[in-house]
Scaffold this motif. Sequence first.
Motif, PDB file in Angstrom:
ATOM      1  N   THR A   1       0.820  -1.209   0.000  1.00 40.78           N
ATOM      2  CA  THR A   1       0.000   0.000   0.000  1.00 40.78           C
ATOM      3  C   THR A   1       0.854   1.258   0.000  1.00 40.78           C
ATOM      4  O   THR A   1       1.986   1.272   0.515  1.00 40.78           O
ATOM      5  CB  THR A   1      -0.926   0.038   1.230  1.00 40.78           C
ATOM      6  N   GLY A   2       0.309   2.325  -0.545  1.00 37.13           N
ATOM      7  CA  GLY A   2       0.985   3.617  -0.539  1.00 37.13           C
ATOM      8  C   GLY A   2       1.274   4.132   0.857  1.00 37.13           C
ATOM      9  O   GLY A   2       2.387   4.624   1.116  1.00 37.13           O
ATOM     10  N   PRO A   3       0.321   4.080   1.789  1.00 42.49           N
ATOM     11  CA  PRO A   3       0.605   4.571   3.139  1.00 42.49           C
ATOM     12  C   PRO A   3       1.788   3.864   3.804  1.00 42.49           C
ATOM     13  O   PRO A   3       2.595   4.501   4.476  1.00 42.49           O
ATOM     14  CB  PRO A   3      -0.705   4.294   3.887  1.00 42.49           C
ATOM     15  N   THR A   4       1.915   2.557   3.599  1.00 40.15           N
ATOM     16  CA  THR A   4       3.057   1.864   4.191  1.00 40.15           C
ATOM     17  C   THR A   4       4.359   2.294   3.522  1.00 40.15           C
ATOM     18  O   THR A   4       5.391   2.458   4.175  1.00 40.15           O
ATOM     19  CB  THR A   4       2.884   0.343   4.091  1.00 40.15           C
ATOM     20  N   ALA A   5       4.309   2.500   2.217  1.00 39.57           N
ATOM     21  CA  ALA A   5       5.518   2.907   1.499  1.00 39.57           C
ATOM     22  C   ALA A   5       6.088   4.201   2.057  1.00 39.57           C
ATOM     23  O   ALA A   5       7.317   4.355   2.195  1.00 39.57           O
ATOM     24  CB  ALA A   5       5.225   3.047   0.006  1.00 39.57           C
ATOM     25  N   THR A   6       5.229   5.156   2.376  1.00 39.96           N
ATOM     26  CA  THR A   6       5.735   6.413   2.950  1.00 39.96           C
ATOM     27  C   THR A   6       6.093   6.254   4.418  1.00 39.96           C
ATOM     28  O   THR A   6       6.978   6.946   4.923  1.00 39.96           O
ATOM     29  CB  THR A   6       4.696   7.531   2.783  1.00 39.96           C
ATOM     30  N   ALA A   7       5.419   5.350   5.118  1.00 43.99           N
ATOM     31  CA  ALA A   7       5.651   5.201   6.556  1.00 43.99           C
ATOM     32  C   ALA A   7       7.045   4.691   6.877  1.00 43.99           C
ATOM     33  O   ALA A   7       7.560   4.928   7.978  1.00 43.99           O
ATOM     34  CB  ALA A   7       4.608   4.264   7.160  1.00 43.99           C
ATOM     35  N   TRP A   8       7.700   3.994   5.937  1.00 45.15           N
ATOM     36  CA  TRP A   8       9.064   3.525   6.207  1.00 45.15           C
ATOM     37  C   TRP A   8       9.998   4.695   6.516  1.00 45.15           C
ATOM     38  O   TRP A   8      11.031   4.516   7.175  1.00 45.15           O
ATOM     39  CB  TRP A   8       9.611   2.744   5.016  1.00 45.15           C
ATOM     40  N   HIS A   9       9.668   5.891   6.057  1.00 40.85           N
ATOM     41  CA  HIS A   9      10.520   7.065   6.298  1.00 40.85           C
ATOM     42  C   HIS A   9      10.302   7.683   7.685  1.00 40.85           C
ATOM     43  O   HIS A   9      10.959   8.670   8.017  1.00 40.85           O
ATOM     44  CB  HIS A   9      10.245   8.134   5.242  1.00 40.85           C
ATOM     45  N   SER A  10       9.416   7.112   8.475  1.00 40.38           N
ATOM     46  CA  SER A  10       9.030   7.770   9.730  1.00 40.38           C
ATOM     47  C   SER A  10      10.196   7.977  10.684  1.00 40.38           C
ATOM     48  O   SER A  10      10.202   8.929  11.476  1.00 40.38           O
ATOM     49  CB  SER A  10       7.931   6.966  10.426  1.00 40.38           C
ATOM     50  N   TYR A  11      11.203   7.120  10.654  1.00 46.03           N
ATOM     51  CA  TYR A  11      12.335   7.299  11.562  1.00 46.03           C
ATOM     52  C   TYR A  11      13.075   8.601  11.303  1.00 46.03           C
ATOM     53  O   TYR A  11      13.773   9.116  12.188  1.00 46.03           O
ATOM     54  CB  TYR A  11      13.320   6.134  11.418  1.00 46.03           C
ATOM     55  N   LYS A  12      12.920   9.140  10.116  1.00 45.70           N
ATOM     56  CA  LYS A  12      13.580  10.408   9.812  1.00 45.70           C
ATOM     57  C   LYS A  12      12.951  11.573  10.576  1.00 45.70           C
ATOM     58  O   LYS A  12      13.464  12.693  10.549  1.00 45.70           O
ATOM     59  CB  LYS A  12      13.542  10.670   8.303  1.00 45.70           C
TER      60      LYS A  12
END
Length: 813
Positions: free
Chosen positions: A195-206
């Motif tokens: 899903t698109g939301p998960t794809a962007t969520a990987w960047h959350s540690y930034k």
Amino acid sequence: MAMAKQLTYSTSAREPIAAADIRAQHADTLDAIARYRRFTNYLAAAQIFLRDNVLLEEPLKPEHIKDRLLGHWGTSPGINLVYAHLNRLILQYDIDMFLVTGPGHGAPANLANLYLEGSLHDFYPELTFDKQGIHTFIRNFSWPGGFPSHLYPGVPGTIHEGGELGYALATAFGAAMDNPDVVVACIVGDGEAETGPTATAWHSYKFLNPAESGAVLPILHLNGYKISNPTIYGTMSDEELTNLFTGYGYQIQIVEGGEHDDLDAQMYGALDWAYQEIRTIQQAAREGNPIVKPYWPLIIMRTPKGMTAIKELDGQPIVGSYRSHQVPIEDPKTNPAHLALLEQWLRSYHLEELITEEGRPKTEILEQCPVGDRRMGKNPHTYGGKITRDLELPDITNYAVQEDRGMPTRRGGTNVSSMEQVALYLRDVIRQNPQLFRIFSPDELQSNKLGAVLDVKPREYEWPVPPHNEKVAAQGGQVIEVLSEHDCQAWLQGYILTGRHGLFPTYEAFLNIIVSMMDQFSKFLKISSEFPWRLPVPSLNYLETSTLWRQEHNGFSHQNPGFINSVLNKKALVSRVYLPPDANCLVSTMDHCLQSKGKVNLIIANKQRMPQWLSMDEAIAHCRAGASIWSWASTDDGVDPDVVLVGIGDNLTLEVLAAAQILRDELPELRVRVVNVTDLFILENESDHPHGLNQDMFEALFTKDRPVIINFHGYPSAVKQLLFGRHNIDRLIINGYREEGTTTTPFDMNVRNGTSRYHLVIQAIRQAAAHNPRVAARVNERVSHYEYRLTEHRNYIQAHGSDPQEIVEWQWH
């Protein structure tokens, strides 16, 4: 024996230990974990299939099988593997940890673990450790009044349902923010990972400051299949996966193999490695020597889908195929051969070795679970309502629109941006509530004139940024901007469900991107209210601006108020919609919403400079009432009107006031009452919404029988929905956005949609003429005059490209 694979980086605290060495060192512990997993796998399968004979004390019969077989088996063994080893990690290191489960409909596994750790019994006393308790537990799954096939608020330790895929990872990050001691483990299914939301969520540690916040441990579960297709991630090689997630900023360890490989030893080592990596990164930051671009740990777990079930059915593979995704054996009740296979499957776990004669799990099974608040189902952070602290809010009178030279100004004499004014209030909310309040915004703070909130701290961003980027830094800021509405929503959900407060400001047109997430969260709040142990959490607050009426420069694509309609359809217990008409009302409304709990609050306000109508004291009273007669804009204080003009929304209210002034100046024989509505739900009947007005109060505002012309910010259908069932509603005319827009002038947006002052004047004259003969005598001449004014307007903007000065410079007098 399959071995764990790892890509190491300079931040690594240590090399992972080989699985064979872990087996040699911890054989007894690993054997105990394996027995525990056998039990949870049995419980998960039994929940899906059995209604009776749940301990297999006699041969399995058709009448022992549930009539409706629900739940997803395929993901359950993987969840059980993770849960068992997280328990071990908690026991060994005394970690403040809980689990967010992304794979949908995997509740049989979560429930199995929650049963064994005793969290379910704490809230459902009938779920005891004996034959009756385990029978009740297994029978109640997907049973009317029992547990559904996905997680929900009735499941202890849950802050994310997993019903709609894609939001687990970002929700976990939101929960970790400003929670320095917590580690949130998050299972991401490989279907969800598409899903698109998960794809962007990987960047959350930034965006996560390791000195001030906790950590998220993502575990990507690759079992290879969705309902009937291979998953994208399941078809990728280890090298491809490593390259992908290294680019995201992770260091990876891969746990892989089938049920005959030593998955327990691999997972033991992987979790130990990941935990040490987390603590290394945090310790460096907390000692003042933060690692630049730290590579956080990620575990990729590649296991066969539905492992430990039957290998095949009717010549078709089950384990390791999409056929194990939901219910691997669909007809055991009616097919004797399939019933026999099911019995063979269930008996393969040797339940008799795991329980006493009384049906109690053996001591060595229960010893695999943490106790007290260290149980993941009882982690205090998952019960945010119990640990919520109220915000320390500033005095809103300090943010009243200032009057010139200390003298009272005339109505509308001061032009102010409501957003700039509320930004001053929010700036001080941030200052007074570190680690307790955050703003999540999709890169629109400056555009939406909220830049003052950055006066306290810069935007939070952990990685280095190029020079000449002001107010962006790794300083534990309380404002996060990212161009993903999904991430903003999920971060905020995780943040408030763990007891903190927040705000989501955004462009009106694009809030619709997360409608389904708002739907899911509203349902979560509604169901939570049905459990006394789920105390209300802080409200989810949306600040919707850059509204359609002033998106004339961006054009038709930016003109959409549909989010209002979506909120209206949620339960009255939860939903609130506010349309403050000026800056003082916006500040008062924001103050109210930040104090509320258990609500979804939608606040709508224009960002452009506009006239200010009410003093702060008047605004407070007006907002408390939800609507009021503006006597100063009405004929004879609004007594005995010929027509009632109603403004709902700041831009639409301005047009109402301009129309009222035109009528007062040019047709004084027409008596007007002006009403402003700031709380949209007052239009609904009190029996349908707690903010609704009873019929007497409704008629006190809008009269019993006079024509009412409503100028509404959004789609007219929204108001029609609220007014349905009111008496004599044929007298109401509702204007609003009629899906007419383009790149044009601000006033032309009103003209195109029939909400302009001239349209209102024409409507008022026609409606009043029916019962006011003095108005009737002039109706034709006056209506023709204002229709001509509309034609003049169209000609003017075509010739000049802007609105006439009489519109631009209009003021109330």
